[in-house]
Design a protein around this motif. Structure first.
Motif, mmCIF file in Angstrom:
data_model
loop_
_atom_site.group_PDB
_atom_site.id
_atom_site.type_symbol
_atom_site.label_atom_id
_atom_site.label_comp_id
_atom_site.label_asym_id
_atom_site.label_seq_id
_atom_site.Cartn_x
_atom_site.Cartn_y
_atom_site.Cartn_z
ATOM 1 N N LEU A 8 4.598 0.768 0.619
ATOM 2 C CA LEU A 8 5.498 1.346 -0.388
ATOM 3 C C LEU A 8 5.723 2.813 -0.042
ATOM 4 C CD1 LEU A 8 6.922 1.042 -3.215
ATOM 5 C CD2 LEU A 8 4.792 1.904 -4.195
ATOM 6 N N THR A 9 6.989 3.188 0.191
ATOM 7 C CA THR A 9 7.274 4.569 0.581
ATOM 8 C C THR A 9 7.670 5.403 -0.631
ATOM 9 O OG1 THR A 9 9.663 4.435 0.870
ATOM 10 C CG2 THR A 9 8.289 3.608 2.681
ATOM 11 N N GLU A 10 7.880 6.684 -0.368
ATOM 12 C CA GLU A 10 8.430 7.575 -1.392
ATOM 13 C C GLU A 10 9.898 7.848 -1.121
ATOM 14 O OE1 GLU A 10 5.546 10.902 -2.556
ATOM 15 O OE2 GLU A 10 4.939 10.385 -0.534
ATOM 16 N N HIS A 55 -5.903 9.082 2.369
ATOM 17 C CA HIS A 55 -7.281 9.000 1.881
ATOM 18 C C HIS A 55 -8.082 7.895 2.541
ATOM 19 C CE1 HIS A 55 -6.288 11.863 -1.300
ATOM 20 N NE2 HIS A 55 -5.156 11.194 -1.454
ATOM 21 N N LEU A 56 -7.381 6.887 3.023
ATOM 22 C CA LEU A 56 -8.055 5.726 3.602
ATOM 23 C C LEU A 56 -7.331 5.363 4.880
ATOM 24 C CD1 LEU A 56 -7.758 3.685 0.330
ATOM 25 C CD2 LEU A 56 -9.931 4.556 1.162
ATOM 26 N N VAL A 96 0.857 -1.188 0.000
ATOM 27 C CA VAL A 96 0.000 0.000 0.000
ATOM 28 C C VAL A 96 0.893 1.239 0.000
ATOM 29 C CG1 VAL A 96 -1.579 1.343 1.446
ATOM 30 C CG2 VAL A 96 -1.969 -1.106 1.089
ATOM 31 N N PRO A 97 0.707 2.155 -0.949
ATOM 32 C CA PRO A 97 1.544 3.358 -0.969
ATOM 33 C C PRO A 97 1.246 4.252 0.233
ATOM 34 C CG PRO A 97 0.077 3.290 -2.898
ATOM 35 C CD PRO A 97 -0.285 2.134 -2.029
ATOM 36 N N THR A 98 2.269 4.910 0.737
ATOM 37 C CA THR A 98 2.070 5.792 1.895
ATOM 38 C C THR A 98 1.012 6.860 1.612
ATOM 39 O OG1 THR A 98 4.027 6.960 1.123
ATOM 40 C CG2 THR A 98 4.306 5.515 3.021
ATOM 41 N N THR A 99 0.941 7.308 0.360
ATOM 42 C CA THR A 99 -0.050 8.334 0.019
ATOM 43 C C THR A 99 -1.469 7.873 0.333
ATOM 44 O OG1 THR A 99 1.381 8.978 -1.803
ATOM 45 C CG2 THR A 99 -0.838 9.863 -1.831
ATOM 46 N N ALA A 100 -1.692 6.552 0.232
ATOM 47 C CA ALA A 100 -3.050 6.036 0.459
ATOM 48 C C ALA A 100 -3.523 6.318 1.878
ATOM 49 C CB ALA A 100 -3.093 4.538 0.173
ATOM 50 N N THR A 117 -2.611 4.313 -4.802
ATOM 51 C CA THR A 117 -3.633 4.961 -3.984
ATOM 52 C C THR A 117 -4.979 4.951 -4.708
ATOM 53 O OG1 THR A 117 -1.974 6.316 -2.908
ATOM 54 C CG2 THR A 117 -4.238 7.114 -2.814
ATOM 55 N N GLN A 122 2.768 5.958 -6.431
ATOM 56 C CA GLN A 122 1.949 6.340 -5.287
ATOM 57 C C GLN A 122 0.525 6.658 -5.759
ATOM 58 O OE1 GLN A 122 2.652 6.815 -1.834
ATOM 59 N NE2 GLN A 122 4.578 5.727 -2.142
ATOM 60 N N ILE A 146 13.316 2.906 -4.600
ATOM 61 C CA ILE A 146 12.464 3.364 -3.516
ATOM 62 C C ILE A 146 12.284 2.223 -2.516
ATOM 63 C CG2 ILE A 146 11.229 5.257 -4.617
ATOM 64 C CD1 ILE A 146 9.085 3.294 -5.450
#
Lengths: 378, 493
Positions: A339-341, A86-87, A79-83, B368, B364, A323
């Motif tokens: 999953l980080t940036e 939002h969730l 799961v990307p950190t950006t998620a 997402t 990302q 990454i």
């Protein structure tokens, strides 16, 4: 896949796995966890999260990844950190004991939320690596915290972690007010006391706070020689805050002003989205540790980190930049594969963080996303 | 230049008999292209002279010394001269065009097909006819650049370009710097151009060719790359300039502005975003038609091209498309058609180099979005796997910038008239709205968009290529550079 009996309600499954993880964490970081043992646990955690988090399940299934098809933990969709902005990833039916928020690096930016059903797991995963990295001599030191207390900022995962450390040490004081910043006079008095009593301390704080503390010392023309045995844990040096210093400059500054040599300053790399942390093995392997900018981080046995090509999400060749993607068993209550940036490179038994990809450089006559988002939400 | 592993990212005809500034011991530095292709061998290293404060000042003086030669040439003759050189980039078989097409992919990080598309589109504006048209359209009477001409309300007026223009261009879209250089020379201004790292080839080739065609004119121009920033040389050039043209982020503009004398004029092409608006009249069966021949291509296909060109890094590149509800096709249908078109274009006009940061942001965003799709937020996602094109159908009407490289959001909007309010938060950054299918509402909607700050509204197909005489970010390209001198009635007549 279900021989562990995880089918059933989310809370019961959580308790079962949690007990096993607590036993694992309790063994500490010295005892390695071999790949097969990690893989077995990792896939059980995946199966649990797949079963009880319908959003994650659908996400994985759409990628053709299910506990039946994933034959190694590296196949678990991250799961990307950006998620997290939002969730709130995690099993549906678990109540959050605490929701940690990521720090907003720009004004008005959306913050990530990590819902944690059980702080005990957090405490159990946070302490052993901390002890190993900061207290290899088994010292018991009073904590001087340059972060706000968990009571003041319950949504900070860093404050919570430092809180665990203070509990563990049995002594600690907090010197940052969430609104007003560092309580300079109190901190001066505290360090004077340490200096006079010859009692070493454990300073813990963000790079950002240390920069401000050094400014405050300079304004007052104050210097300390903290007693031998004192040490510093410093974190958050990669965040895009104003007035950031290069790492070696920061360490030199701390050495000059506090009398704590760079060899006793340990960087912690952590993120709100992960309950486990990574440390530079500076105190454990001083002979192997190079200059501050060349150091690397190691994680506990219950985390595996991979360096991925951002274009393909496949592992890069050893020694190449990519990454960072982590699989953290301590994230049982949310999502283990993240999953980080952050850019990094694999080294020795860990990785070197090369920086964060967020906060992009200017994009000529088209606009960088961050900049525009700032405008849009400011 | 024989060495294909290097490209000399400068051309200074005024440095007459040597490769560097006279009398100074200028070192040559090297830098890799920002979007280097693959292996070290594939992209040439860019070399540039390391100017210091003294050599920068000397260079500025040298350019200014050639101002008179520019002044002596009638503007229309200048247009023809510059256009004759510029046109060569369009002519098949011309060595200048061949050289440009050979060097562009590896220095700008774009595909060979993209290099052709960009060069054809940019150089179309560098011909004698287009430049003549620019002079007339922007200035009305280009002769005012040559002599006093009767003013509209009596008396006489004359236009002057700056004594020295320093142009700092971005590297995102190859060719923009040549356009900037031409604009400066057209108003008879000596120009020192520092192109962005991704745009060094075309201005160097252009000026070299100009130097062969008209050495006395070329001597008033210089193209020198250096990594931008507050260096002594850059500071000195900004001090020497009468006018500075800068392309770049708001932070770049801010940095440059803070280093100017109060008397120096600044023309800033700062960060802009563009988007598309598809009204219900363009939705339906017409979306599916072939669009061959003379007919305008269907909106999804035209939009895919506008997004793909420059790999979306142009200020004219759409970040998002608002699609009206209530047409024969839904906004979601439009998104799917757009995705199909982007997929097809990926073969015809392949993407260039996506740097690791951009790739990470794209991962990302895709991951997402997949989760948000799974969460039933009404989104949908189409993407090209390892090709960067990405379409997100996103019911949230708030405008969001794209992370570029052909990533576009499709957003439904009840009525086109609602768009201006949605764009209000980014009004100061708006540039182009590519619009179609508005029918009789077009005038009203254009009025509303223009009022909040949109400076250009265009059919989608034309979005990537504003005409040379456009009001670039709201002002005439040439009139932004000149100053007028008035002689009132009673002095000369």
């Amino acid at each position: 896949m279900r021989e562990t009996g995880l089918a059933g309600d989310a809370a019961a499954g959580f308790r079962l796995l949690k007990e096993r993880l607590l036993r694992l964490f309790d063994r500490g970081v010295a005892e390695p966890l071999d790949d097969d043992a990690f893989d077995e646990l990792a896939r059980e955690v995946f199966a649990y999260q797949f079963e009880h988090d319908p959003v994650y399940r659908s996400f994985c299934a759409n990628r053709g990844r299910t506990p039946a098809t994933v034959d190694h933990w590296t196949g678990v969709p991250a799961v990307p950190t950006t998620a997290f902005k939002h969730l709130r990833p995690g099993p549906d039916d678990l109540d959050a004991e605490r929701v940690f928020l990521t720090s907003g690096t720009s004004r008005g930016a959306r913050r990530g939320e990590h819902a944690v059903p059980d702080l005990e797991l957090y405490r159990a995963s946070a302490l052993p690596p901390f002890r190993a990295a900061l207290l290899p001599d088994r010292a018991r030191l009073p904590v001087v915290a340059l972060v706000p207390s968990p009571g003041d900022v319950p949504d900070s995962s860093l404050s919570a972690m430092v809180g665990f450390v203070v509990d563990e040490m049995g002594a600690g004081e907090w010197f940052v007010d969430p609104d007003a910043g560092i309580r300079v006079e109190e901190l001066l008095a505290r360090l004077e006391r340490a200096e006079e009593a010859g009692e070493p301390v454990l300073l813990v704080g963000t790079a950002f706070a240390f920069v401000h503390w050094m400014d405050a010392l300079d304004e007052r023309d104050r210097r300390f020689r903290l007693p031998e045995g004192s040490r510093i844990m410093e974190t958050g040096g990669f965040k895009g805050r104003s007035r950031t210093l290069e790492k070696d400059e920061l360490y030199r500054g701390l050495e000059e002003r506090l009398g704590v040599p760079a060899a006793r300053i340990v960087n912690e790399y952590g993120m709100t989205e992960l309950l486990s942390q990574f440390y530079e093995p500076v105190l454990t392997r001083p002979e192997a540790m190079p200059a501050p900018t060349e150091r690397w981080h190691v994680g506990p046995p219950w985390v595996r980190t991979r360096v991925l090509d951002p274009r393909t999400l496949e592992p890069v060749d050893p020694g190449h930049e990519g990454i960072l993607a982590h699989f953290d068993l301590a994230n049982l209550g949310s999502v283990a594969a993240v999953l980080t940036e952050d850019r990094g490179v694999e080294v020795e038994d860990g990785f070197r963080v090369l920086g964060r990809t967020r906060g992009s450089e200017p994009r000529g006559c088209s606009m960088a996303m961050d900049e525009l988002l700032e405008v849009a939400r400011g | 230049m024989a060495d294909a592993r290097h490209f000399d990212a400068w051309c200074v005809p005024a440095w007459t008999d040597r490769a560097g500034p006279e009398g100074a011991e200028t070192g040559i530095a090297e830098v890799r292209p920002r979007r280097a292709t693959g292996s070290e061998a594939a992209s040439p290293v860019l070399r540039y002279p390391e100017l210091d404060e003294g050599s920068a000042r000397e260079l500025a003086h040298r350019l200014v010394a050639h101002r008179d030669r520019l002044a002596d040439l009638p503007a229309s003759e200048l247009a023809h001269l510059l256009g004759r050189v510029g046109r060569r980039f369009l002519e098949p078989g011309d060595p200048l065009r061949d050289r440009a097409l050979q060097l562009l992919p590896s220095t700008a990080g774009i595909s060979p097909a993209m290099a052709r598309a960009v060069l054809d589109g940019m150089a179309a504006d560098w011909t004698p006819e287009r430049l003549e048209g620019l002079l007339r359209a922007d200035l009305g009477r280009p002769e005012a650049l040559d002599a006093f001409v009767p003013g509209a309300a009596g008396g006489r007026v004359r236009a002057f370009g700056p004594r020295l223009g320093v142009h700092l261009s971005a590297g995102t879209v190859p060719g923009v710097s040549v356009t900037s250089l031409i604009r400066g020379l057209l108003v008879k201004s000596p120009v020192l151009l520092k192109p962005g790292r991704g745009d060094v080839v075309l201005p160097v080739l252009f000026l070299r060719a100009l130097a062969r065609e008209a050495p006395e004119v070329a001597a008033a121009a210089a193209v020198v790359y250096w990594p931008g920033g507050a260096t002594d040389a850059e500071d000195e050039l900004l001090r020497q300039a009468d006018l500075v043209v800068v392309y770049g982020s708001d932070a770049t503009v801010e940095s440059v502005r803070s280093r100017l004398r109060p008397t120096t004029r600044l023309v800033a092409y700062r960060h802009r975003v563009s988007l598309a608006l598809v009204g219900r009249e363009a939705l339906g069966p017409e979306m599916e038609r072939a669009g061959d021949g003379d007919a305008r291509p269907p909106a999804p296909r035209a939009l895919a091209r506008a997004v793909a060109l420059f790999d979306q890094r142009g200020c004219v590149s759409p970040h998002a498309v608002y699609v009206e509800e209530g047409g024969d096709a839904t906004p979601r249908d439009f998104a799917e058609a757009l995705a199909r078109s982007l997929e097809a274009l990926d073969r015809e006009l392949p993407s260039g180099v996506v740097d690791p940061e951009e790739a990470s942001r794209l991962q990302q965003l895709r991951g997402t979005t997949e989760l948000r799709v799974a969460a039933g937020e009404g989104r949908e996602l189409w993407h090209g796997g390892q090709s960067p094109w990405t379409v997100v159908y996103d019911p949230d009407p708030a405008f969001e910038a794209s992370c570029l490289n052909r990533m576009v959001r499709v957003k439904p909007v009840g009525h086109a008239e609602e768009l201006p309010d949605l764009l209000e938060p980014v009004a100061r950054h708006l540039q182009t709205v590519a619009a179609e299918g508005l029918g009789e509402r077009a005038e009203a909607v254009c009025g509303m968009l223009a009022r909040i700050g949109v400076s250009r509204i265009t059919p989608i197909e034309a979005a990537p290529w504003p005409p040379p005489w456009w009001h670039h970010d709201g002002a005439g390209a040439l009139s932004a550079l000149i100053r007028w001198a008035d002689v009132e009635p009673g002095v000369m007549d």
